[in-house]
Structures are given as C-alpha cells and as structure tokens.
Design a protein around this motif. Sequence first.
Motif, PDB file in Angstrom:
ATOM      1  N   ASN A  18       0.898  -1.264  -0.232  1.00  0.00           N
ATOM      2  CA  ASN A  18      -0.023  -0.078  -0.150  1.00  0.00           C
ATOM      3  C   ASN A  18       1.007   1.269   0.192  1.00  0.00           C
ATOM      4  O   ASN A  18       2.250   1.006   0.182  1.00  0.00           O
ATOM      5  CB  ASN A  18      -0.920   0.022   1.071  1.00  0.00           C
ATOM      6  CG  ASN A  18      -0.327   0.103   2.580  1.00  0.00           C
ATOM      7  OD1 ASN A  18       0.843   0.581   2.628  1.00  0.00           O
ATOM      8  ND2 ASN A  18      -0.723  -0.606   3.390  1.00  0.00           N
ATOM      9  N   GLN A  19       0.261   2.562  -0.149  1.00  0.00           N
ATOM     10  CA  GLN A  19       1.029   3.607  -0.341  1.00  0.00           C
ATOM     11  C   GLN A  19       1.868   4.067   0.884  1.00  0.00           C
ATOM     12  O   GLN A  19       2.900   4.429   0.643  1.00  0.00           O
ATOM     13  CB  GLN A  19       0.022   4.682  -0.519  1.00  0.00           C
ATOM     14  CG  GLN A  19      -0.281   4.635  -2.152  1.00  0.00           C
ATOM     15  CD  GLN A  19      -1.334   5.954  -2.624  1.00  0.00           C
ATOM     16  OE1 GLN A  19      -1.662   6.723  -1.769  1.00  0.00           O
ATOM     17  NE2 GLN A  19      -1.682   5.823  -3.761  1.00  0.00           N
ATOM     18  N   ALA A  20       1.408   3.472   2.083  1.00  0.00           N
ATOM     19  CA  ALA A  20       1.779   3.878   3.329  1.00  0.00           C
ATOM     20  C   ALA A  20       3.251   3.064   3.460  1.00  0.00           C
ATOM     21  O   ALA A  20       4.390   3.638   4.009  1.00  0.00           O
ATOM     22  CB  ALA A  20       1.055   3.853   4.566  1.00  0.00           C
ATOM     23  N   THR A  21       2.977   2.118   3.175  1.00  0.00           N
ATOM     24  CA  THR A  21       4.238   0.924   3.436  1.00  0.00           C
ATOM     25  C   THR A  21       5.193   1.532   2.222  1.00  0.00           C
ATOM     26  O   THR A  21       6.382   1.650   2.679  1.00  0.00           O
ATOM     27  CB  THR A  21       3.960  -0.404   2.813  1.00  0.00           C
ATOM     28  OG1 THR A  21       2.785  -0.965   3.830  1.00  0.00           O
ATOM     29  CG2 THR A  21       5.128  -1.412   3.071  1.00  0.00           C
ATOM     30  N   LEU A  22       5.025   1.889   1.073  1.00  0.00           N
ATOM     31  CA  LEU A  22       5.778   2.163  -0.215  1.00  0.00           C
ATOM     32  C   LEU A  22       6.550   3.521   0.597  1.00  0.00           C
ATOM     33  O   LEU A  22       7.661   3.652   0.392  1.00  0.00           O
ATOM     34  CB  LEU A  22       5.085   2.335  -1.229  1.00  0.00           C
ATOM     35  CG  LEU A  22       5.937   2.749  -2.477  1.00  0.00           C
ATOM     36  CD1 LEU A  22       7.098   1.789  -2.797  1.00  0.00           C
ATOM     37  CD2 LEU A  22       5.054   2.889  -3.802  1.00  0.00           C
ATOM     38  N   ALA A  23       5.664   4.496   1.116  1.00  0.00           N
ATOM     39  CA  ALA A  23       6.166   5.405   1.726  1.00  0.00           C
ATOM     40  C   ALA A  23       7.365   5.554   2.823  1.00  0.00           C
ATOM     41  O   ALA A  23       8.460   6.240   2.518  1.00  0.00           O
ATOM     42  CB  ALA A  23       5.373   6.564   2.199  1.00  0.00           C
ATOM     43  N   GLU A  24       6.948   4.460   3.505  1.00  0.00           N
ATOM     44  CA  GLU A  24       8.117   4.117   4.478  1.00  0.00           C
ATOM     45  C   GLU A  24       9.290   3.501   4.072  1.00  0.00           C
ATOM     46  O   GLU A  24      10.371   3.740   4.492  1.00  0.00           O
ATOM     47  CB  GLU A  24       7.295   3.052   5.592  1.00  0.00           C
ATOM     48  CG  GLU A  24       8.291   2.770   6.836  1.00  0.00           C
ATOM     49  CD  GLU A  24       7.309   2.016   8.082  1.00  0.00           C
ATOM     50  OE1 GLU A  24       7.970   1.002   8.394  1.00  0.00           O
ATOM     51  OE2 GLU A  24       6.393   2.141   8.157  1.00  0.00           O
TER      52      GLU A  24
END
Length: 65
Positions: A18-24
């Motif tokens: 997801n976008q949150a994981t990718l951002a991290e």
Amino acid sequence: MANFGKEGTPEPVIAKVNQATLAEMVGTTRARVSTFLNKFRKLGFVEYNGDMKVHPSLLNIVLHN
C-alpha cells in the motif's frame, strides 16, 4: 517493480504494497507517494485498478534522472 531488463508490456506487481508501506520504504510521506503515482499514471508509466502494473519504461526514466 519495473522488471529491469525485460521489454514489452507492463506486468503486474506481485507484492501487495500500500502507499503507506511504500512511503515508509522510500522515506517519504504517503501523500507524496500518492502524488507521484498519480503523475506516473497520467504519463502512462503505471496502471492501477485494483492491481498495479508497472511499465518497464519507468525504470529508464528513473535511471536517466
């Protein structure tokens, strides 16, 4: 994700990220990831409609910048 070394059509991304994981993973915010994914989609480098497909040409753009 961009299938380096492969030519042709886009292939689905196997890992569900997801976008949150990718951002991290890349050290930025989810909002910034969303902005770039939308930009890449408008430019035709990625497709997503439930599953994400990344065009190999995206890697060429990233490597040249």
